[in-house]
Design a protein around this motif. Sequence first.
Motif, PDB file in Angstrom:
ATOM      1  N   GLY A  24     -52.100  38.484  26.883  1.00 55.81           N
ATOM      2  CA  GLY A  24     -53.150  38.895  25.960  1.00 55.81           C
ATOM      3  C   GLY A  24     -52.825  38.630  24.509  1.00 55.81           C
ATOM      4  O   GLY A  24     -53.594  38.952  23.620  1.00 55.81           O
ATOM      5  N   HIS A  25     -51.638  38.017  24.223  1.00 57.10           N
ATOM      6  CA  HIS A  25     -51.228  37.734  22.852  1.00 57.10           C
ATOM      7  C   HIS A  25     -51.655  36.334  22.427  1.00 57.10           C
ATOM      8  O   HIS A  25     -51.593  35.393  23.205  1.00 57.10           O
ATOM      9  CB  HIS A  25     -49.709  37.852  22.708  1.00 57.10           C
ATOM     10  CG  HIS A  25     -49.211  37.418  21.371  1.00 57.10           C
ATOM     11  ND1 HIS A  25     -48.585  36.216  21.175  1.00 57.10           N
ATOM     12  CD2 HIS A  25     -49.268  38.021  20.161  1.00 57.10           C
ATOM     13  CE1 HIS A  25     -48.267  36.096  19.895  1.00 57.10           C
ATOM     14  NE2 HIS A  25     -48.674  37.192  19.263  1.00 57.10           N
ATOM     15  N   ARG A  26     -52.091  36.231  21.183  1.00 60.87           N
ATOM     16  CA  ARG A  26     -52.354  34.920  20.590  1.00 60.87           C
ATOM     17  C   ARG A  26     -52.088  35.008  19.098  1.00 60.87           C
ATOM     18  O   ARG A  26     -52.159  36.076  18.495  1.00 60.87           O
ATOM     19  CB  ARG A  26     -53.785  34.442  20.854  1.00 60.87           C
ATOM     20  CG  ARG A  26     -54.856  35.341  20.270  1.00 60.87           C
ATOM     21  CD  ARG A  26     -56.245  34.920  20.776  1.00 60.87           C
ATOM     22  NE  ARG A  26     -57.210  35.933  20.430  1.00 60.87           N
ATOM     23  CZ  ARG A  26     -58.138  35.806  19.478  1.00 60.87           C
ATOM     24  NH1 ARG A  26     -58.219  34.686  18.792  1.00 60.87           N
ATOM     25  NH2 ARG A  26     -58.980  36.779  19.228  1.00 60.87           N
ATOM     26  N   CYS A  27     -51.744  33.879  18.507  1.00 66.54           N
ATOM     27  CA  CYS A  27     -51.547  33.786  17.060  1.00 66.54           C
ATOM     28  C   CYS A  27     -52.746  33.069  16.460  1.00 66.54           C
ATOM     29  O   CYS A  27     -53.200  32.056  16.983  1.00 66.54           O
ATOM     30  CB  CYS A  27     -50.287  32.990  16.727  1.00 66.54           C
ATOM     31  SG  CYS A  27     -48.779  33.877  17.063  1.00 66.54           S
ATOM     32  N   VAL A  28     -53.232  33.606  15.349  1.00 64.60           N
ATOM     33  CA  VAL A  28     -54.337  32.984  14.623  1.00 64.60           C
ATOM     34  C   VAL A  28     -53.824  32.656  13.235  1.00 64.60           C
ATOM     35  O   VAL A  28     -53.346  33.544  12.515  1.00 64.60           O
ATOM     36  CB  VAL A  28     -55.551  33.938  14.540  1.00 64.60           C
ATOM     37  CG1 VAL A  28     -56.671  33.293  13.744  1.00 64.60           C
ATOM     38  CG2 VAL A  28     -56.021  34.329  15.928  1.00 64.60           C
ATOM     39  N   SER A  29     -53.880  31.381  12.834  1.00 65.60           N
ATOM     40  CA  SER A  29     -53.423  30.944  11.513  1.00 65.60           C
ATOM     41  C   SER A  29     -54.618  30.686  10.615  1.00 65.60           C
ATOM     42  O   SER A  29     -55.576  30.029  11.028  1.00 65.60           O
ATOM     43  CB  SER A  29     -52.594  29.669  11.633  1.00 65.60           C
ATOM     44  OG  SER A  29     -51.447  29.906  12.406  1.00 65.60           O
ATOM     45  N   ASP A  44     -57.520  41.195  21.667  1.00 69.54           N
ATOM     46  CA  ASP A  44     -58.557  41.176  20.628  1.00 69.54           C
ATOM     47  C   ASP A  44     -58.378  42.226  19.530  1.00 69.54           C
ATOM     48  O   ASP A  44     -59.319  42.555  18.821  1.00 69.54           O
ATOM     49  CB  ASP A  44     -59.958  41.294  21.248  1.00 69.54           C
ATOM     50  CG  ASP A  44     -60.281  40.109  22.143  1.00 69.54           C
ATOM     51  OD1 ASP A  44     -59.844  38.988  21.816  1.00 69.54           O
ATOM     52  OD2 ASP A  44     -60.958  40.296  23.153  1.00 69.54           O
ATOM     53  N   GLU A  45     -57.170  42.770  19.376  1.00 69.60           N
ATOM     54  CA  GLU A  45     -56.874  43.688  18.281  1.00 69.60           C
ATOM     55  C   GLU A  45     -55.695  43.158  17.477  1.00 69.60           C
ATOM     56  O   GLU A  45     -54.667  42.777  18.044  1.00 69.60           O
ATOM     57  CB  GLU A  45     -56.533  45.089  18.804  1.00 69.60           C
ATOM     58  CG  GLU A  45     -57.717  45.781  19.429  1.00 69.60           C
ATOM     59  CD  GLU A  45     -57.408  47.232  19.777  1.00 69.60           C
ATOM     60  OE1 GLU A  45     -56.396  47.781  19.303  1.00 69.60           O
ATOM     61  OE2 GLU A  45     -58.197  47.802  20.545  1.00 69.60           O
ATOM     62  N   ILE A  46     -55.835  43.132  16.153  1.00 70.76           N
ATOM     63  CA  ILE A  46     -54.765  42.669  15.275  1.00 70.76           C
ATOM     64  C   ILE A  46     -53.619  43.668  15.332  1.00 70.76           C
ATOM     65  O   ILE A  46     -53.809  44.862  15.139  1.00 70.76           O
ATOM     66  CB  ILE A  46     -55.270  42.498  13.831  1.00 70.76           C
ATOM     67  CG1 ILE A  46     -56.346  41.414  13.771  1.00 70.76           C
ATOM     68  CG2 ILE A  46     -54.107  42.167  12.898  1.00 70.76           C
ATOM     69  CD1 ILE A  46     -57.045  41.330  12.433  1.00 70.76           C
TER      70      ILE A  46
END
Length: 58
Positions: A24-29, A44-46
């Motif tokens: 469920g982890h992702r990095c958004v740059s 879907d939570e920072i």
Amino acid sequence: MSLLGRILQELLYGSPSEGAYGDGHRCVSLWPGDSMIVLDVVHDEIQFVEILHRDSLS
């Protein structure tokens, strides 16, 4: 303030991770101007925000 303190700011949302975030982890740059913002998003939570190459916020 040290060089690292001038170029890196961190914001923690939620509990600190004790290792990898896992499924469920992702990095958004994001690239606003000359800075870089990296969001660690879990289900879907920072969870964590890194602000790189930015003047000190203090």
